[in-house]
Design an enzyme around this catalytic site. Structure first.
Site, PDB file in Angstrom:
ATOM      1  N   HIS A  77       0.684  -1.024   0.178  1.00 49.83           N
ATOM      2  CA  HIS A  77      -0.183   0.225   0.292  1.00 49.83           C
ATOM      3  C   HIS A  77       0.862   1.148  -0.677  1.00 49.83           C
ATOM      4  O   HIS A  77       1.784   1.807   0.428  1.00 49.83           O
ATOM      5  CB  HIS A  77      -1.100   0.137   1.331  1.00 49.83           C
ATOM      6  CG  HIS A  77      -0.257  -0.561   2.623  1.00 49.83           C
ATOM      7  ND1 HIS A  77      -0.128   1.193   3.256  1.00 49.83           N
ATOM      8  CD2 HIS A  77      -0.018  -1.294   3.839  1.00 49.83           C
ATOM      9  CE1 HIS A  77       0.572   0.764   4.735  1.00 49.83           C
ATOM     10  NE2 HIS A  77       0.305  -0.694   4.392  1.00 49.83           N
ATOM     11  N   ASP A  79      -0.343   4.636   0.773  1.00 51.88           N
ATOM     12  CA  ASP A  79      -0.742   5.557   2.339  1.00 51.88           C
ATOM     13  C   ASP A  79       0.256   4.871   3.771  1.00 51.88           C
ATOM     14  O   ASP A  79       0.651   4.042   3.534  1.00 51.88           O
ATOM     15  CB  ASP A  79      -2.065   5.538   2.512  1.00 51.88           C
ATOM     16  CG  ASP A  79      -2.945   3.836   2.977  1.00 51.88           C
ATOM     17  OD1 ASP A  79      -2.456   2.816   2.087  1.00 51.88           O
ATOM     18  OD2 ASP A  79      -3.445   3.515   4.245  1.00 51.88           O
ATOM     19  N   ASP A 107       6.150   1.252   6.727  1.00 51.36           N
ATOM     20  CA  ASP A 107       4.626   0.293   6.513  1.00 51.36           C
ATOM     21  C   ASP A 107       3.801   1.367   6.014  1.00 51.36           C
ATOM     22  O   ASP A 107       3.450   2.562   6.105  1.00 51.36           O
ATOM     23  CB  ASP A 107       3.724   0.337   7.918  1.00 51.36           C
ATOM     24  CG  ASP A 107       2.137  -0.162   7.890  1.00 51.36           C
ATOM     25  OD1 ASP A 107       2.006  -0.536   6.930  1.00 51.36           O
ATOM     26  OD2 ASP A 107       1.694  -0.314   8.661  1.00 51.36           O
ATOM     27  N   GLU A 140      -5.239   1.975   2.945  1.00 51.31           N
ATOM     28  CA  GLU A 140      -5.125   0.131   3.196  1.00 51.31           C
ATOM     29  C   GLU A 140      -4.889   0.972   4.946  1.00 51.31           C
ATOM     30  O   GLU A 140      -6.308  -0.372   5.325  1.00 51.31           O
ATOM     31  CB  GLU A 140      -3.655  -0.415   2.837  1.00 51.31           C
ATOM     32  CG  GLU A 140      -4.072  -1.629   3.615  1.00 51.31           C
ATOM     33  CD  GLU A 140      -2.987  -1.740   4.916  1.00 51.31           C
ATOM     34  OE1 GLU A 140      -2.767  -2.355   5.907  1.00 51.31           O
ATOM     35  OE2 GLU A 140      -2.734  -0.343   5.826  1.00 51.31           O
ATOM     36  N   GLU A 141      -4.875   1.897   5.252  1.00 51.76           N
ATOM     37  CA  GLU A 141      -4.852   2.713   6.537  1.00 51.76           C
ATOM     38  C   GLU A 141      -6.079   2.983   6.871  1.00 51.76           C
ATOM     39  O   GLU A 141      -6.683   3.389   8.590  1.00 51.76           O
ATOM     40  CB  GLU A 141      -3.549   3.737   6.692  1.00 51.76           C
ATOM     41  CG  GLU A 141      -2.723   3.370   6.757  1.00 51.76           C
ATOM     42  CD  GLU A 141      -1.462   2.295   7.438  1.00 51.76           C
ATOM     43  OE1 GLU A 141      -2.772   1.693   8.334  1.00 51.76           O
ATOM     44  OE2 GLU A 141      -0.308   1.611   7.676  1.00 51.76           O
ATOM     45  N   ASP A 164       3.695  -7.222   4.086  1.00 46.66           N
ATOM     46  CA  ASP A 164       2.634  -6.273   4.583  1.00 46.66           C
ATOM     47  C   ASP A 164       2.694  -6.755   6.156  1.00 46.66           C
ATOM     48  O   ASP A 164       1.728  -6.451   6.516  1.00 46.66           O
ATOM     49  CB  ASP A 164       1.794  -5.215   3.770  1.00 46.66           C
ATOM     50  CG  ASP A 164       1.373  -4.027   4.161  1.00 46.66           C
ATOM     51  OD1 ASP A 164       2.460  -3.690   5.899  1.00 46.66           O
ATOM     52  OD2 ASP A 164       0.459  -4.060   4.690  1.00 46.66           O
ATOM     53  N   HIS A 345       3.487   2.313  13.038  1.00 47.55           N
ATOM     54  CA  HIS A 345       2.376   3.440  13.339  1.00 47.55           C
ATOM     55  C   HIS A 345       2.725   4.104  14.691  1.00 47.55           C
ATOM     56  O   HIS A 345       2.165   4.964  15.441  1.00 47.55           O
ATOM     57  CB  HIS A 345       0.994   2.038  14.146  1.00 47.55           C
ATOM     58  CG  HIS A 345       0.794   1.925  12.265  1.00 47.55           C
ATOM     59  ND1 HIS A 345      -0.372   1.439  12.736  1.00 47.55           N
ATOM     60  CD2 HIS A 345       0.843   1.684  11.286  1.00 47.55           C
ATOM     61  CE1 HIS A 345      -1.116   1.170  11.632  1.00 47.55           C
ATOM     62  NE2 HIS A 345       0.115   0.904  10.810  1.00 47.55           N
TER      63      HIS A 345
END
Length: 385
Positions: A77, A79, A107, A140-141, A164, A345
């Site tokens: 992904h 984003d 990520d 995705e997030e 991922d 994150h």
């Protein structure tokens, strides 16, 4: 074969390109340019019109050179989560990290960098390969919104690999849960909390009674449930007449998930009936579960590729969902692969350079192993709906 400095430079370029979820235009344009220069046919689907995000999903296709080889795909992904603007990556010894004020964005830009390096090596070395597609998703997030709106008419693959997952390179996630959102609205009756509370029905009390009867947290090794948001009421002197609750349940076992969701919905309705209130409850499945065995071709090829790069394959199960869930749910066998990022994150996110290099090596190994002619049928594993 990996050009380590080139790989590091590209990773740093990617993470310095702002791409918080919903604002993917800049990274989408950069990736389109890079993939086009590498000779792939790149299409951006129309999902942005449906999701409201800054870009759609990219589907990039490289024609195969081995007749009859399976068609494979990779997904990452584009984003990131916030805070992801103005990232200042730093190399500290053998890791890359941010300056501590933002995330790093490994990520999933580690996955993107590994894919780009892998395709470059493929072209430079003239390695044989079947058709390869790269499915690079937006959003995705944001609950996998990009892949959930992916134009599947553009996808042409027998099986594939998501780059991922946490864990070192060599981790192979063969099972992941489905997630169901539970949105409940409780309607009570307003009244003055000091003058005539007996005339009111507290929506907060009703919701609390319902939640107190639910099994939450870790239900078993396959199943979890959580109350994520609870909001309502206006002032301390008003009996609250309306409360909204956002909850979820996950399980790798479809029947267990159904039972858990049913019990949560029932708890809301029973509590509302007890207090003469009203409960409106909506459930929505965000993505299906998947499970593949070591006999499935997608798992066999992942294991062979991991061993090819000198690592020991580790089969695992996840408690979270990814784009792999969504695409596997369309009937394309998919496993999610560890790429070595750490503390994602968070502002202490790190990317070990050795894992970034191994992730790129793994991409090449997956392509080469999958291109071997004469393999058996792909198999479909178990896809929970």
């Amino acid at each position: 074969m990996v050009d380590q400095q080139r790989l590091i430079d590209e990773f740093i370029e990617l993470v310095k390109t702002d791409s918080e979820t919903g604002e993917e235009r800049a990274i989408c344009d950069l990736l389109t340019q890079k993939l086009t220069e590498l000779g792939l046919d790149v299409v951006e689907d129309g999902s942005a019109q449906l999701t409201g995000h800054g870009a759609g999903n990219l589907v990039a296709t490289l024609k195969g050179t081995v007749p009859g080889a399976p068609k494979i795909y990779f997904t990452c992904h584009m984003d990131t989560v916030a805070p992801g603007k103005g990232i200042k990556p730093q190399i500290n010894g053998d890791v890359i990290e941010s300056d501590g004020t933002t995330i790093l964005g490994a990520d999933d830009k580690a996955g993107l960098a590994a894919l780009l390096e892998g395709i470059r090596l493929l072209k430079e070395k003239g390695l044989p390969h079947g058709q390869i597609q790269l499915l690079i998703t937006a959003g995705e997030e944001s609950g996998l919104i990009g892949s959930r709106h992916l134009d599947m008419s553009l996808v042409d693959a027998d099986f594939g690999f998501a780059m991922d997952s946490d864990g070192e390179v060599g981790e192979i996630i063969t099972s992941a849960p489905s997630q169901v959102k539970v949105l409940a609205t409780i309607y009570g009756k307003a009244a003055h909390a000091g003058v005539n509370p007996e005339d009111g029905i507290s929506a907060i009390q009703v919701a609390s009674r319902a939640i107190s009867k639910m099994r939450l947290g870790r239900i078993d090794e396959e199943t979890t449930a959580n109350i994520g948001r609870f909001q309502g009421g206006t002032a301390s002197n008003v009996i609250p007449e309306r409360v909204e609750i956002l909850a979820e349940a996950r399980s790798r076992n479809p029947e267990k998930l159904r039972r858990q969701v049913d019990s949560m919905v029932q708890a809301f309705h029973e509590a509302a009936e007890e207090f003469n209130a009203k409960a409106e409850v909506e459930t929505r499945t965000l993505y299906p579960s998947f499970h593949f065995s070591e006999e499935d071709l997608v798992v066999q090829k992942a294991k062979e590729a991991v061993m090819r790069i000198g690592r020991t394959p580790r089969i695992g199960a996840s408690g979270g969902g990814s784009d792999a869930n969504v695409i596997a749910g369309h009937g394309i066998p998919t496993v999610n692969l560890g790429i070595g990022y750490q503390n994602i994150h968070t502002t202490s996110e790190r990317m070990p350079i050795k894992e970034l290099v191994k992730a790129a090596e793994l991409v090449v190994a997956l392509i080469e192993e999958s291109a071997k002619v004469g393999v058996a049928a792909t198999g479909s594993g178990s896809l929970g709906k």
